[in-house]
Design an enzyme around this catalytic site. Structure first.
Site, PDB file in Angstrom:
ATOM      1  N   TYR A   1      -4.522   5.688   1.104  1.00 14.89           N
ATOM      2  CA  TYR A   1      -3.102   5.467   1.352  1.00 14.89           C
ATOM      3  C   TYR A   1      -2.308   6.713   0.987  1.00 14.89           C
ATOM      4  O   TYR A   1      -2.739   7.528   0.165  1.00 14.89           O
ATOM      5  CB  TYR A   1      -2.576   4.311   0.496  1.00 14.89           C
ATOM      6  CG  TYR A   1      -2.925   2.925   0.988  1.00 14.89           C
ATOM      7  CD1 TYR A   1      -2.028   2.193   1.763  1.00 14.89           C
ATOM      8  CD2 TYR A   1      -4.137   2.344   0.659  1.00 14.89           C
ATOM      9  CE1 TYR A   1      -2.337   0.910   2.199  1.00 14.89           C
ATOM     10  CE2 TYR A   1      -4.461   1.059   1.099  1.00 14.89           C
ATOM     11  CZ  TYR A   1      -3.555   0.354   1.861  1.00 14.89           C
ATOM     12  OH  TYR A   1      -3.867  -0.915   2.298  1.00 14.89           O
TER      13      TYR A   1
ATOM     14  N   ASP B   1       1.158  -5.370   3.317  1.00 14.53           N
ATOM     15  CA  ASP B   1       2.304  -6.240   3.073  1.00 14.53           C
ATOM     16  C   ASP B   1       3.430  -5.936   4.052  1.00 14.53           C
ATOM     17  O   ASP B   1       3.406  -4.930   4.770  1.00 14.53           O
ATOM     18  CB  ASP B   1       2.812  -6.043   1.644  1.00 14.53           C
ATOM     19  CG  ASP B   1       1.869  -6.609   0.600  1.00 14.53           C
ATOM     20  OD1 ASP B   1       1.063  -7.493   0.947  1.00 14.53           O
ATOM     21  OD2 ASP B   1       1.940  -6.160  -0.566  1.00 14.53           O
TER      22      ASP B   1
END
Length: 287
Positions: free
Chosen positions: A124, A63
Site C-alpha cells: 500500500y 474500506d
C-alpha cells in the site's frame, strides 16, 4: 477449504484498479450501497448475458474511500462462458463499467491460484502533505492534509521499530476469531519534490485498519507530539491506545499484490490459511 475449480469451470484472474471515492468499499453490502465488487459482478453478468452472478474473490478488501491501482481478484466461470466471451470480455467490461473502476487484464489462472490466499504480500501507499496551503485541488481525493510540519526522518526512525512479525493488536480493529499477527516487511516514508510524503507499507497481510492506524501513529511522531520510540511501545503494549488515530481513508491506495511462482501456489494457500501464533503464545493450529 479447497482451491480446486469445479468441473466444467475455469478460474480467471482479473487485474483491476479503482478510485474509491464514491464506493462504500470493496465488499458487497445490503441497502443498495455502491461497492466495487457489486459493480464488477453486475457488469460481468450483463456482458456475458448470464442469469447467474459469478462471485469475485479479492486479494485485499478495501474500506470505503480507499483506492486501488494494483488490485487482483479471481472468478470461476463456466468453461462455455469463458470460451465464448473471453476474446471480447475486456472491451465489453470497459464499455459497461463506470469510469472510476477498470479491469486491465483477464487471463486463465494457473492451477491452485487463489487471489486472496496465494498472495505473499500486499503493498500500500499512503500519501500526505504538510503544505501550509493545503492539498492541490486536483489531488484532494488522494492526499491527506496534515496541518503540522512533519519530520520524515523521525517518522522513519519510528517505523523501523515496527518491522517484522508481531501481534499488531494495538493497531488493528479486532474481529472475532481472527488473528492479528502479521509480518510487516516494509514501512518507509519519502518526501517527493512536490512536498508530498509517500509512505510505503508492505506486509504478508493486513488486519482491519492496520495501515491507517500505523500512519496515524507515525504522524504523531512526525509533528513532534510523540517521540520516535512511542509507536514501538504501543505495539509492545498490545492494546489500543486512544492517542493512535485511524487516519482518513482517501490517502490510501493498494498499489500491488505479490504472488509466488506457479509451482508454489498450493503450498502458499495452505500456509496462508494456518492461524499464526508468536513463539510462546497460547493457541495455534489451523484456521
Amino acid at each position: 477449504m479447497s482451491d480446486e475449480v469445479q468441473p466444467g469451470h475455469v478460474r480467471v484472474r482479473l487485474d483491476l484498479s479503482y478510485d474509491g471515492t464514491e464506493f462504500s468499499g470493496w465488499a458487497k453490502q445490503a441497502a443498495g450501497r455502491r461497492t466495487v465488487q457489486g459493480e464488477i459482478e453486475d457488469a460481468l453478468r450483463t456482458v456475458t448475458r448470464s442469469a447467474t452472478t459469478y462471485e469475485l474473490t479479492v486479494a485485499g478488501r478495501t474500506d470505503a474511500g480507499v483506492h486501488a491501482r494494483g488490485q487482483v481478484a479471481h472468478v470461476d466461470l463456466p468453461r462455455e462462458v469463458w470460451d465464448e466471451h473471453h476474446g471480447k470480455l475486456l472491451k465489453r467490461l470497459a464499455g459497461r463499467l463506470s469510469r472510476d473502476v477498470r479491469v486491465w487484464a483477464l487471463r486463465e489462472a494457473p492451477s491452485g491460484f487463489n487471489a486472496r490466499f496465494s498472495a505473499v504480500w500486499r503493498r500500500y501507499a499512503y500519501r500526505v502533505t504538510d503544505n501550509p496551503g493545503g492539498v492541490d485541488p486536483l489531488l484532494r481525493n488522494h492526499v491527506l492534509w496534515h496541518d503540522w510540519p512533519l519530520d520524515v526522518d523521525a517518522m522513519n526512525e519510528a517505523a523501523r521499530e515496527l518491522l517484522g512479525e508481531h501481534d499488531f493488536a494495538a493497531y488493528c480493529k479486532r474481529r472475532e476469531g481472527a488473528t492479528t499477527i502479521r509480518t510487516l516487511q516494509e514501512l518507509s516514508l519519502v518526501r517527493g519534490d512536490d512536498g508530498i510524503i509517500t509512505a510505503t507499507v508492505r506486509a504478508d497481510a493486513f488486519c482491519h485498519n492496520m495501515v491507517r492506524s500505523l500512519i496515524g501513529a507515525l504522524l504523531f511522531v512526525g509533528d513532534g507530539h510523540r517521540g520516535a520510540e512511542w509507536p514501538g511501545k504501543v505495539l509492545a503494549a498490545g492494546v489500543r491506545d486512544s492517542a493512535v488515530h485511524v487516519v482518513r481513508p482517501h490517502g490510501l491506495t493498494l498499489e500491488e499484490v505479490g504472488y509466488p511462482a506457479d509451482e508454489l501456489l498450493a503450498a502458499r494457500n495452505k500456509e496462508a490459511r494456518n492461524r499464526r501464533t508468536l513463539p510462546g503464545a497460547p493457541g495455534g493450529g489451523c484456521c
